[in-house]
Design a protein around this motif. Structure first.
Motif, PDB file in Angstrom:
ATOM      1  N   VAL A 292       0.848  -1.180   0.000  1.00 33.43           N
ATOM      2  CA  VAL A 292       0.000   0.000   0.000  1.00 33.43           C
ATOM      3  C   VAL A 292       0.891   1.239   0.000  1.00 33.43           C
ATOM      4  O   VAL A 292       1.973   1.236   0.601  1.00 33.43           O
ATOM      5  CB  VAL A 292      -0.962   0.009   1.215  1.00 33.43           C
TER       6      VAL A 292
ATOM      7  N   VAL B 189      -9.800   4.546  -2.757  1.00 33.87           N
ATOM      8  CA  VAL B 189      -8.575   3.841  -3.110  1.00 33.87           C
ATOM      9  C   VAL B 189      -8.231   4.110  -4.571  1.00 33.87           C
ATOM     10  O   VAL B 189      -9.061   3.915  -5.460  1.00 33.87           O
ATOM     11  CB  VAL B 189      -8.720   2.325  -2.869  1.00 33.87           C
TER      12      VAL B 189
ATOM     13  N   PRO C  88      -2.403  -0.452  -4.481  1.00 32.89           N
ATOM     14  CA  PRO C  88      -3.388   0.451  -3.869  1.00 32.89           C
ATOM     15  C   PRO C  88      -2.708   1.690  -3.298  1.00 32.89           C
ATOM     16  O   PRO C  88      -1.654   1.605  -2.665  1.00 32.89           O
ATOM     17  CB  PRO C  88      -3.998  -0.401  -2.748  1.00 32.89           C
TER      18      PRO C  88
ATOM     19  N   VAL D 212      -3.545   5.457  -1.246  1.00 29.27           N
ATOM     20  CA  VAL D 212      -4.476   6.297  -0.497  1.00 29.27           C
ATOM     21  C   VAL D 212      -3.887   7.692  -0.374  1.00 29.27           C
ATOM     22  O   VAL D 212      -2.702   7.857  -0.076  1.00 29.27           O
ATOM     23  CB  VAL D 212      -4.758   5.706   0.904  1.00 29.27           C
TER      24      VAL D 212
ATOM     25  N   LEU E 253      -6.817  -2.041   3.818  1.00 24.39           N
ATOM     26  CA  LEU E 253      -6.420  -2.714   2.575  1.00 24.39           C
ATOM     27  C   LEU E 253      -5.486  -3.875   2.864  1.00 24.39           C
ATOM     28  O   LEU E 253      -5.535  -4.909   2.190  1.00 24.39           O
ATOM     29  CB  LEU E 253      -5.766  -1.713   1.629  1.00 24.39           C
TER      30      LEU E 253
END
Length: 266
Positions: free
Chosen positions: A200, A226, A233, A235, A263
């Motif tokens: 992430v 997202v 992914p 953010v 996530l």
């Protein structure tokens, strides 16, 4: 039909002209261009700002520079391992920021971390210490990470983050990065992302978002959902320095961190 001055002005505002019959007196023709109307016709709303690739912005800002000047650096950096990449950043003189820096700010954390945090540009404290996110903004970031059980210190990959900035050198007087500076430094960030292979990515601040998402949209419009960076992914959230100025938005930033954490839980 006899047009009033106001009607003629409104037609002219819409790009239309008043037809004047042949042989009309000169006074009548002149009267077709009266003074501005009493109440101007409202302009249509400006279109929403499109998503603009940072490369396009750089190309426009640095059109005078030969494109070939950027390509060799990107090609070479894309093959470097960690030690060679760190040496390349330390020796980089691709833009004028190298003239005013104290030292480069490479990044810190576990090179196999599950989380990668991307900030904007180093500030004065970062320039002095050679580490991203130090000083009050860094302390706030550390507190936010600690609340999620994360750290920049030594820890297993699932608990440690890797932190990097879009720029590796401090802009003078902490001014905003120039598009050409972001473009010249981008290969380093891209290589760091490729080496870490995070699960992430947390993009903190406007310039991190521009570099990773190729978007000029405001943080407030992009957070809360997202996104993807090359399949990873991503953010979006506010920069800790902004949160120190606008503490009311800390709750929103916490929501963003919880979204990123969810996530990984999946």
């Amino acid at each position: 039909m006899a047009w009033t001055d106001r009607q003629r002005a409104m037609l002219r505002a819409m790009g239309l002209s008043v037809w004047t019959p042949p042989g009309a007196p000169i006074e009548a023709v002149a009267d077709a261009s009266p003074a501005l109307p009493e109440a101007p016709v409202p302009s249509p709303p400006a279109p929403e700002r499109p998503i603009v690739p940072i490369r396009a912005a750089v190309a426009a800002a640095a059109a005078a520079e030969p494109t070939e000047a950027l390509e060799p650096l990107a090609g070479e950096v894309a093959t470097l391992d960690w030690s060679a990449l760190r040496a390349a950043v330390s020796a980089c003189r691709a833009c004028a920021l190298c003239e005013s820096r104290t030292q480069t700010v490479f990044g810190v954390g576990n090179p196999s971390a599950h989380w990668m945090i991307v900030g904007e540009a180093p500030g004065e404290q970062e320039d002095l210490r050679g580490e991203p996110f130090v000083g009050p903004a860094g302390q706030l970031l550390d507190a936010m990470l600690k609340a999620l059980g994360l750290t920049r210190s030594e820890a297993p990959p699932q608990q440690q983050v890797f932190i990097a900035n879009t720029l590796k050198c401090r802009p003078p007087r902490n001014r905003n990065p120039e598009p050409s500076e972001l473009a010249r430094c981008e290969p380093f960030l891209r290589r760091q992302l490729a080496l870490v292979q995070p699960k992430v990515i947390l993009a903190m601040g406007r310039f991190a978002v521009q570099s990773l998402l190729r978007s000029d949209d405001a943080i407030g419009r992009l957070r809360g959902r997202v996104h993807r960076y090359e399949g990873v992914p991503l953010v979006v959230t506010y920069h800790p320095a902004y949160l120190l100025r606008q503490p009311a938005d800390k709750a929103k930033a916490w929501e963003d961190l919880c979204l990123a954490a969810s996530l990984l839980e999946r």
